[in-house]
Write an enzyme that holds these catalytic residues in place. Sequence first.
Site, PDB file in Angstrom:
ATOM      1  N   SER A 255       0.836  -1.200   0.000  1.00 14.86           N
ATOM      2  CA  SER A 255       0.000   0.000   0.000  1.00 14.86           C
ATOM      3  C   SER A 255       0.862   1.239   0.000  1.00 14.86           C
ATOM      4  CB  SER A 255      -0.881   0.002   1.240  1.00 14.86           C
ATOM      5  OG  SER A 255      -0.047   0.175   2.374  1.00 14.86           O
ATOM      6  N   LYS A 256       0.237   2.306  -0.432  1.00 12.65           N
ATOM      7  CA  LYS A 256       0.884   3.605  -0.500  1.00 12.65           C
ATOM      8  C   LYS A 256       1.396   4.047   0.864  1.00 12.65           C
ATOM      9  CE  LYS A 256      -0.269   6.776  -4.111  1.00 12.65           C
ATOM     10  NZ  LYS A 256      -1.264   7.277  -4.957  1.00 12.65           N
TER      11      LYS A 256
END
Length: 484
Positions: A255-256
Amino acid sequence: MSRDTVRVRFAPSPTGYLHVGGLRTALYNYLFAKKNGGAFVLRIEDTDRSRYVEGAVENLIDALRWAGLDYDEGPGKEGGVGPYLQSERLEIYNERVAQLIEDGKAYRCFCTPERLDEVRKKAQAEGGQPKYDKHCLALSEEEANAKLDAGEQCVVRLNVPEGETISFEDRVRGTVSFSSDTLDDQVLIKSDGYPTYHLANVVDDRLMGITHVIRGEEWLSSTPKHVLLYQYLGWDVPEFAHLPLLLNPDRSKLSKRQGDVAVEDYRAKGYLPEALVNFVALLGWTAGDDREFYELEELVEAFTLERVNKAGAVFNVEKLDWLNEEHLKKQSPEALLPAVRAAYEASDIKNKSASDDYLVKIIPLMLERVTFPSEIATTAPYFFDAPTEYDEKGVKKRWKDDAAENTRALADAYEKLDAPTKDDYERVLREVAEKKDLGAGRFIHPARLAATGVPGGPGLFDVLELLGKGEVVARLRAAAERLG
Ligand code: GLU
């Protein structure tokens, strides 16, 4: 189109950037195509109009080009089965859907969002799957047409059978089976008239002659719906290969929040395309030995779907850094010059008059010592500015009582030379040391401190040659003065 020739595709939705997981999917497709003498197709899946992002397609193509993954067919490269943008293929999907409706394999649904919500809640309260209840399947053609004439909104749904097992072969996972009871009557055409991913994906894979569907694991649960569609349309299914998920080091889904996920971010940070490609190749695949360094052509040679893992692959930035260092060493100084110059211009180095020629000479000296090309000038500012300070620990350790005297003697000897080369600097230093009956180290270490201000770095005599005699002599004298 012959079905014997391998044809694969990368089918991204234009979200505005290329995810590193997308790069891996593109790469595995590319490798599989090249290895098998097949074609690598780029298809843009842009039927979700609510997610339309201006310039996204150009970005994607640019990122693929940067990575060196040229496609054989796709936007701007006609191969006879285009257009390659789904938004330009609406008629094609409508034709197939009309056929499905006629065959009773799909049906129009006029249910309002409110009703769908109720159905979902009721099913959940009863402990079942939140599925559509096939309410509109019972509508006759006349009834459906009357609703359409009255201007009612509708979608088209897939008529999923009850109580059946849907199986398919996956090149990574073996036989995969789903009960049809777990599948919703998937929307195929949305109320805006655009197809959903599922319909467009199946129709295009077929009409574009795709033989192998290689994509991320997140699409595995959609595959039984696709298999059903292939069957309903009277088509053979292609081969499937679902690639393992990408994970953060804590094994959560990549994930970011835990780091960059866009190829563009890595590009901006100065990673080499060769390194990023090599890195993503190893996210879910090995040749079966412990080899890690690969050029793209070597990956083509080594890649097989059989060696793709099922287990999630951890995204480990340290390995990426290491690969960047390794690939950096293979680059020519000329190729790195633009990045080096840009970082040099932007740095707080004061002397900004270095020529390209000078920078090109520094690059090989620093290549072994940095992770990014941008660090080449900035980790060695002494190539441009004379030191204004001397590393404290280095001075304590290396600047002995006789250092000032020795350094002055060296400066005197160097001053007499005519355009000295690195060999001259070394020879003369050894002569001066010998004359004083001292080891060369008593001159080398102080000279390095004097010339660079720091105790480590590339070969001293290489540095001196680049700095030039005038600068070398001045720096030696200045340090002798300052450090006493
Ligand atoms: N458009 C899908 C995506 O964005 C493609 C999935 C597939 O390859 O089937 O990943």
